[in-house]
Write a protein that holds these residues in place. Structure first.
Motif, PDB file in Angstrom:
ATOM      1  N   GLY A  23      81.277 -18.569 -30.237  1.00 15.11           N
ATOM      2  CA  GLY A  23      82.377 -19.503 -30.103  1.00 15.11           C
ATOM      3  C   GLY A  23      83.521 -18.894 -29.314  1.00 15.11           C
ATOM      4  N   ALA A  24      84.542 -19.699 -29.077  1.00 11.11           N
ATOM      5  CA  ALA A  24      85.663 -19.263 -28.244  1.00 11.11           C
ATOM      6  C   ALA A  24      86.402 -18.074 -28.847  1.00 11.11           C
ATOM      7  CB  ALA A  24      86.627 -20.425 -28.011  1.00 11.11           C
ATOM      8  N   ARG A  25      86.511 -18.036 -30.143  1.00 10.56           N
ATOM      9  CA  ARG A  25      87.216 -16.909 -30.772  1.00 10.56           C
ATOM     10  C   ARG A  25      86.477 -15.596 -30.580  1.00 10.56           C
ATOM     11  NH1 ARG A  25      90.463 -18.890 -36.056  1.00 10.56           N
ATOM     12  NH2 ARG A  25      91.282 -20.761 -35.090  1.00 10.56           N
ATOM     13  N   GLY A  26      85.181 -15.669 -30.443  1.00  9.50           N
ATOM     14  CA  GLY A  26      84.396 -14.450 -30.251  1.00  9.50           C
ATOM     15  C   GLY A  26      84.312 -13.987 -28.814  1.00  9.50           C
ATOM     16  N   LEU A  27      84.838 -14.803 -27.910  1.00 12.02           N
ATOM     17  CA  LEU A  27      84.768 -14.462 -26.491  1.00 12.02           C
ATOM     18  C   LEU A  27      85.900 -13.496 -26.138  1.00 12.02           C
ATOM     19  CD1 LEU A  27      83.269 -14.904 -23.820  1.00 12.02           C
ATOM     20  CD2 LEU A  27      84.870 -16.747 -23.329  1.00 12.02           C
ATOM     21  N   THR A  28      85.592 -12.227 -26.256  1.00  9.73           N
ATOM     22  CA  THR A  28      86.546 -11.172 -25.904  1.00  9.73           C
ATOM     23  C   THR A  28      85.955 -10.360 -24.757  1.00  9.73           C
ATOM     24  OG1 THR A  28      85.572  -9.568 -27.422  1.00  9.73           O
ATOM     25  CG2 THR A  28      87.324 -11.007 -28.305  1.00  9.73           C
ATOM     26  N   PHE A  29      86.805  -9.647 -24.061  1.00  7.34           N
ATOM     27  CA  PHE A  29      86.309  -8.775 -22.993  1.00  7.34           C
ATOM     28  C   PHE A  29      85.343  -7.747 -23.559  1.00  7.34           C
ATOM     29  CE2 PHE A  29      90.377  -9.585 -20.355  1.00  7.34           C
ATOM     30  CZ  PHE A  29      89.765 -10.647 -19.697  1.00  7.34           C
ATOM     31  N   ARG A  30      85.649  -7.212 -24.723  1.00  4.26           N
ATOM     32  CA  ARG A  30      84.770  -6.212 -25.349  1.00  4.26           C
ATOM     33  C   ARG A  30      83.387  -6.812 -25.651  1.00  4.26           C
ATOM     34  NH1 ARG A  30      87.369  -2.551 -29.740  1.00  4.26           N
ATOM     35  NH2 ARG A  30      88.315  -1.900 -27.796  1.00  4.26           N
TER      36      ARG A  30
END
Length: 193
Positions: A23-30
């Motif tokens: 989901g969007a919250r899990g979309l991090t650069f890391r």
């Protein structure tokens, strides 16, 4: 810093996988770096911020899910009839369900767009353009039905695809190809005069 286009593409594809899964919250650069198997900090060298990454993901999803131009070119030489319209919708369903991550990521982006007006603008433009292009193709090629037919098919297929990808058990006993054929047949049917 010079950027490698292949690595950028790999990062965007990795972002699609992360977005579909987390989901969007899990979309991090890391998370993107880990999915792409690149050193930490790589994604932040390619994308100025998450909004830039969201924008790139939205563009890439539409490229991934588009029809094969060679198939379209070949099909315009065939009789533009109900059977071909059904075939187009069945191929659309197959193409989208084959790229499950891409479609789920697109829906994650749509949900995120509710909270990010700039993302809404970014998504609205290509989706509206795709719909208008589909309408134009349908009408110009002589397929049965009108503008309203194409919009109805777009909405019906969108619902069918979401149902199939998110809750596949609901339609488990349904022959999807037969359902699509019936849907197209009913959408292009002309009312009795």
């Amino acid at each position: 810093m010079a950027q490698n286009p292949e690595r950028r593409a790999a990062l965007v594809n990795a972002a699609i996988e992360v977005l579909a899964r987390e989901g969007a919250r899990g979309l991090t650069f890391r998370a993107v770096d880990a999915e792409a198997g690149v050193p930490k900090g790589t994604a932040s060298n390619y994308f100025a911020n998450r909004d830039h990454l969201f924008d790139q993901v939205g563009k890439r999803i539409h490229e991934r899910m588009g029809p094969d131009p060679a198939v379209l070119e070949d099909s315009v030489r065939r009789p533009q009839n109900l059977a071909l319209a059904i075939e187009y919708m069945q191929a659309l369903f197959g193409r989208i369900t084959h790229d499950r991550s891409g479609y789920l990521a697109l829906h994650e982006l749509r949900l995120e767009a509710v909270r990010r007006p700039e993302l809404r603008t970014t998504l609205t433009r290509p989706i509206s353009e795709n719909l208008e292009r589909d309408i134009g193709f349908h009408l110009d090629s002589g397929l049965p039905g009108d503008r309203s037919t194409v919009v109805m098919l777009y909405l019906a297929m969108s619902g069918l695809i979401v149902e199939h990808l998110t809750l596949p058990g609901v339609l488990e006993a349904v022959d999807i190809d037969a359902l699509i054929a019936d849907l197209v047949t009913r959408a292009v049917a002309t009312p009795d005069a």
